[in-house]
Write an enzyme that holds these catalytic residues in place. Structure first.
Site, short mmCIF file in Angstrom:
data_model
loop_
_atom_site.label_atom_id
_atom_site.label_comp_id
_atom_site.label_asym_id
_atom_site.label_seq_id
_atom_site.Cartn_x
_atom_site.Cartn_y
_atom_site.Cartn_z
N ASP A 12 15.70 -0.40 -51.19
CA ASP A 12 15.66 0.68 -50.22
C ASP A 12 17.11 0.70 -49.30
O ASP A 12 18.09 -0.20 -49.46
CB ASP A 12 14.67 0.10 -49.91
CG ASP A 12 13.87 0.71 -48.47
OD1 ASP A 12 14.55 1.57 -48.38
OD2 ASP A 12 13.57 0.25 -47.22
N TYR A 44 18.65 4.84 -42.44
CA TYR A 44 18.89 5.94 -43.03
C TYR A 44 18.44 6.56 -42.87
O TYR A 44 19.21 7.79 -43.25
CB TYR A 44 18.73 5.77 -44.22
CG TYR A 44 19.65 5.06 -45.35
CD1 TYR A 44 20.53 3.72 -45.14
CD2 TYR A 44 19.35 4.53 -46.91
CE1 TYR A 44 21.41 2.61 -45.58
CE2 TYR A 44 20.19 3.94 -47.83
CZ TYR A 44 20.82 3.03 -48.05
OH TYR A 44 21.66 2.47 -47.92
N GLY A 45 16.99 6.81 -42.30
CA GLY A 45 17.33 8.32 -41.82
C GLY A 45 17.60 9.10 -40.53
O GLY A 45 16.87 10.24 -40.34
N CYS A 75 12.68 4.34 -51.66
CA CYS A 75 13.00 4.36 -50.27
C CYS A 75 12.91 6.24 -50.75
O CYS A 75 13.36 7.24 -51.28
CB CYS A 75 14.81 4.91 -49.75
SG CYS A 75 15.09 5.07 -48.38
N THR A 77 14.14 8.50 -48.06
CA THR A 77 15.15 9.30 -47.59
C THR A 77 16.20 9.53 -48.93
O THR A 77 17.03 10.12 -48.97
CB THR A 77 15.52 8.52 -46.65
OG1 THR A 77 14.28 8.13 -45.00
CG2 THR A 77 16.61 8.96 -45.15
N CYS A 197 7.76 7.20 -45.60
CA CYS A 197 8.34 6.59 -46.14
C CYS A 197 7.84 4.54 -46.16
O CYS A 197 7.08 4.75 -45.70
CB CYS A 197 9.39 6.70 -44.07
SG CYS A 197 10.20 4.99 -44.14
N THR A 198 8.82 3.85 -46.78
CA THR A 198 8.20 3.18 -47.16
C THR A 198 8.45 1.72 -46.58
O THR A 198 7.50 0.94 -46.71
CB THR A 198 8.72 2.18 -48.48
OG1 THR A 198 10.73 2.35 -48.28
CG2 THR A 198 8.94 3.62 -49.10
N HIS A 199 8.71 2.04 -45.55
CA HIS A 199 8.70 1.73 -43.73
C HIS A 199 6.83 1.14 -43.39
O HIS A 199 6.90 0.24 -42.80
CB HIS A 199 9.90 1.16 -43.47
CG HIS A 199 11.11 0.80 -43.81
ND1 HIS A 199 11.35 1.42 -44.50
CD2 HIS A 199 11.34 -0.14 -42.95
CE1 HIS A 199 12.74 0.77 -43.95
NE2 HIS A 199 13.04 -0.06 -42.90
#
Ligand code: DGL
Length: 268
Positions: A12, A44-45, A75, A77, A197-199
Site C-alpha cells: 500500500d 499517493y492520492g 490500495c 489508488t 481507500c484502505t486507510h
C-alpha cells in the site's frame, strides 16, 4: 522458485493496507505475509498516475525480489492508476487489485427505493477511469455521491485517527449528510458509505459518529481476501501446514510501529 510455502506480498502507499492484511490473515491463517507500506511517499492520492505507477512498480519489485507467490495491491489508488500497467509488465505474477466496493453497496437489500451511496476515496481514485467504469455498471441500482477526502490519509499516517482535528475535518466534508440532532435532518440522507481507500476503515467509528444516524459501510478487504484464496487455490499454491503463518512488516519510512498497532485492532 515459487512454491506453496512462498509468502504472499501485500503493498500500500502506507499503513492503510493493514486493513486488508487483517482480513487476509483471517481468511488465510496458514499463509506467510510480507507487507510493504510506502509511508515515506504517502499520500499517493494526491500524485499523478505516472508517479503512482512508478511507486507501485517499486513496491511490487520489493515483494517479488523476496519471493512473493502473489502480490495484493492493498490500495485503491494504486490499483486505479497502476494495476493494468503492472499486469502487462509482470504477466507471470498473480496480481490482485482492489476497487471501491460499489457492487455490494449498490445491490444491498432496500425497501424498494434506490439506496443513496456516498463513495469516499482519494482524489486520484475519484478522478480515475476505473471508478467511473464501475459506477456505470451499477448506475441504475443506486444514487451515488462522490467525495474525495485527501486529508484522512494524512491523519491516519500520522497516527491521529482519534484527533479533534480529524473530527473537525469530517464535520466539514460531510456537512450535507450529517444529522446534527433529532430536529435537524441532513440535507441528504445516506443509506451507505463506500470506504474506497484502505486507510478509511480505521476511522469507521469516527465517520459513524459524525453522520449521526445508522448507515451501512462497505469496504473491499474481505472480498480481496476471498479473491486471494480463490486465485491461490486455482494455482494449487495454498500453504498446507498445521503451523500458523507469519507476518513481516516493512515500511519505507523506517518505522513499523504504527503498522503493528493498527494490525492489533479488531475488524469491525
Ligand atoms: N490507501 C490507499 C487507497 O486505498 C491510498 C492512500 C493514499 O496514499 O492517498 O487508496
Amino acid at each position: 522458485m515459487i512454491t506453496e510455502n512462498s509468502p504472499i506480498g501485500v503493498f500500500d502507499s502506507g499503513v492503510g493496507g493493514i486493513s486488508v492484511l487483517r482480513a487476509l490473515r483471517e481468511t488465510l491463517p496458514k499463509e506467510n505475509f510480507l507487507f510493504f507500506g510506502d509511508s515515506q511517499n504517502a499520500p499517493y492520492g494526491e500524485k499523478s498516475p505516472a508517479q503512482i505507477r512508478e511507486l507501485a512498480d517499486h513496491s511490487l519489485r520489493f515483494l517479488r525480489e523476496r519471493g512473493a507467490k502473489a502480490v495484493i495491491i492493498a490500495c485503491n489508488t494504486a490499483t486505479s492508476a497502476a494495476a493494468d500497467y503492472l499486469r502487462k509488465k509482470y504477466p507471470e505474477m498473480i496480481l490482485i487489485g482492489m476497487e471501491p466496493a460499489i457492487k455490494p453497496a449498490a445491490l444491498a437489500i432496500r425497501n424498494g427505493a434506490k439506496p443513496c451511496v456516498l463513495v469516499m476515496a482519494t482524489p486520484a481514485t475519484i478522478r480515475g477511469e476505473r471508478l467511473h467504469h464501475l459506477l456505470s455498471r451499477y448506475h441504475e441500482d443506486a444514487d451515488y455521491r462522490l467525495l474525495p477526502a485527501p486529508k484522512i490519509v494524512r491523519f491516519v499516517e500520522a497516527g491521529q485517527e482519534q484527533s479533534d482535528a480529524l473530527r473537525d475535518y469530517l464535520r466539514d466534508i460531510l456537512s450535507p449528510y450529517r444529522s446534527i440532532d433529532d430536529t435537524t435532518p441532513p440535507a441528504l440522507k445516506l443509506d451507505s458509505i463506500v470506504l474506497g481507500c484502505t486507510h478509511f476503515p480505521f476511522i469507521r467509528q469516527q465517520l459513524r459518529e459524525c453522520i449521526g444516524y445508522p448507515v451501512a459501510f462497505f469496504d473491499g478487504a474481505r472480498g480481496t481476501a476471498r479473491e486471494t484464496l480463490h486465485r491461490l487455490a486455482e494455482r494449487k499454491l495454498l500453504r498446507e501446514t498445521a503451523a500458523p503463518g507469519s507476518i513481516a512488516l516493512f515500511s519505507s519510512s523506517g518505522s513499523t510501529a504504527l503498522m503493528e498497532r493498527l494490525l492489533q485492532l479488531p475488524i469491525e
